[in-house]
Scaffold this motif. Structure first.
Motif, PDB file in Angstrom:
ATOM      1  N   PRO A 265      52.593  38.623  51.480  1.00  0.00           N
ATOM      2  CA  PRO A 265      52.078  37.525  50.654  1.00  0.00           C
ATOM      3  C   PRO A 265      51.082  36.664  51.444  1.00  0.00           C
ATOM      4  N   LEU A 266      49.966  37.248  51.781  1.00  0.00           N
ATOM      5  CA  LEU A 266      48.980  36.569  52.622  1.00  0.00           C
ATOM      6  C   LEU A 266      48.221  35.485  51.869  1.00  0.00           C
ATOM      7  N   ASN A 267      47.770  34.509  52.617  1.00  0.00           N
ATOM      8  CA  ASN A 267      46.794  33.531  52.128  1.00  0.00           C
ATOM      9  C   ASN A 267      45.487  33.867  52.832  1.00  0.00           C
ATOM     10  N   ILE A 268      44.481  34.264  52.041  1.00  0.00           N
ATOM     11  CA  ILE A 268      43.217  34.741  52.591  1.00  0.00           C
ATOM     12  C   ILE A 268      42.105  33.771  52.224  1.00  0.00           C
TER      13      ILE A 268
ATOM     14  N   ASN B  87      50.131  40.915  46.567  1.00  0.00           N
ATOM     15  CA  ASN B  87      50.926  39.680  46.651  1.00  0.00           C
ATOM     16  C   ASN B  87      50.169  38.552  47.359  1.00  0.00           C
ATOM     17  N   ALA B  88      48.931  38.792  47.683  1.00  0.00           N
ATOM     18  CA  ALA B  88      48.128  37.793  48.393  1.00  0.00           C
ATOM     19  C   ALA B  88      47.462  36.842  47.403  1.00  0.00           C
TER      20      ALA B  88
ATOM     21  N   SER C 276      38.042  42.287  47.067  1.00  0.00           N
ATOM     22  CA  SER C 276      38.458  43.614  47.523  1.00  0.00           C
ATOM     23  C   SER C 276      39.741  43.504  48.332  1.00  0.00           C
ATOM     24  N   ALA C 277      39.837  42.476  49.165  1.00  0.00           N
ATOM     25  CA  ALA C 277      41.064  42.255  49.943  1.00  0.00           C
ATOM     26  C   ALA C 277      42.240  41.976  49.009  1.00  0.00           C
ATOM     27  N   LEU C 278      42.040  41.131  48.020  1.00  0.00           N
ATOM     28  CA  LEU C 278      43.127  40.802  47.097  1.00  0.00           C
ATOM     29  C   LEU C 278      43.577  42.022  46.295  1.00  0.00           C
ATOM     30  N   ARG C 279      42.666  42.916  46.009  1.00  0.00           N
ATOM     31  CA  ARG C 279      43.049  44.125  45.269  1.00  0.00           C
ATOM     32  C   ARG C 279      43.839  45.085  46.161  1.00  0.00           C
ATOM     33  N   GLU C 280      43.634  44.996  47.471  1.00  0.00           N
ATOM     34  CA  GLU C 280      44.420  45.809  48.410  1.00  0.00           C
ATOM     35  C   GLU C 280      45.794  45.182  48.679  1.00  0.00           C
ATOM     36  N   TYR C 281      45.872  43.853  48.570  1.00  0.00           N
ATOM     37  CA  TYR C 281      47.100  43.104  48.853  1.00  0.00           C
ATOM     38  C   TYR C 281      47.547  42.398  47.568  1.00  0.00           C
TER      39      TYR C 281
END
Length: 192
Positions: A116-119, A139-140, A132-137
């Motif tokens: 559950p990252l905060n990016i 729960n982020a 793109s990062a959110l689609r890979e993660y």
């Protein structure tokens, strides 16, 4: 006398090549596909067909802009990046394939894609890196900052198109100055 699509493409390719467009044939084909809203396969199957006067006028207008070296992404209005297509405009930088290394590095650095990252992305532009990062993660959550209100509007359109609006907050301003002090992030990405 009417002209076939094959002849239109041949002439357009020659016209772009004379203006030192390295990818003249590809660009001509992509512009024609865009105007006619058809696939490459359709064009191959119907290369003896003809286009309407309306399509012809739109194609000629885009062809003239490309002959002046306007970027294809601006003419088409989109650019592929990572696994998706992103809306672009002159208000944003055009996503580049070499920027995908940021996503590759993130996946290597943070291999648990369920985390559950905060990016945070500084200099959001189209949002291609953050989204793109959110689609890979899945729960982020993400935060994007850009000094350009026009770029933020493009990013919001991309965010909505990718169904990420519930997971992203946007801030207008100069990088960290625009962020509330209480926010903390697991990952900060940027490609200014």
């Amino acid at each position: 006398m009417s002209t076939t699509l094959r002849a239109v493409l041949s002439r357009a390719s020659q016209q772009l090549a004379q203006r030192d467009i390295a990818s003249a044939a590809l660009d001509a084909r992509l512009l024609l596909q865009h105007v006619m809203q058809v696939t490459h396969e359709w064009l191959v199957q119907h290369d003896n067909g003809q286009m309407s006067a309306e399509h012809g006028a739109r194609f000629e207008a885009l062809l003239a802009r490309r002959a002046q070296h306007e970027p294809m992404a601006h003419l088409l209005g989109t650019r592929a990046f990572w696994k998706d297509s992103f809306i672009v405009s002159p208000d944003t930088l055009i996503p580049r394939p070499d920027s995908e290394t940021v996503i590759e590095a993130l996946l290597k650095f943070r291999p648990d894609t369920n985390a559950p990252l905060n990016i945070l992305e500084l200099g959001l532009g189209t949002g291609c890196l953050l989204f793109s990062a959110l689609r890979e993660y899945p729960n982020a959550r993400g935060v994007g900052v850009d000094i350009s209100e026009a770029a933020l509007q493009i990013a919001k359109q991309n965010c909505q198109a990718l169904s990420l609006t519930q997971r992203v907050n946007f801030f207008h301003g100069s990088w960290c100055e625009a962020l509330p002090e209480a926010l903390r992030f697991d990952v900060v990405i940027s490609n200014p």
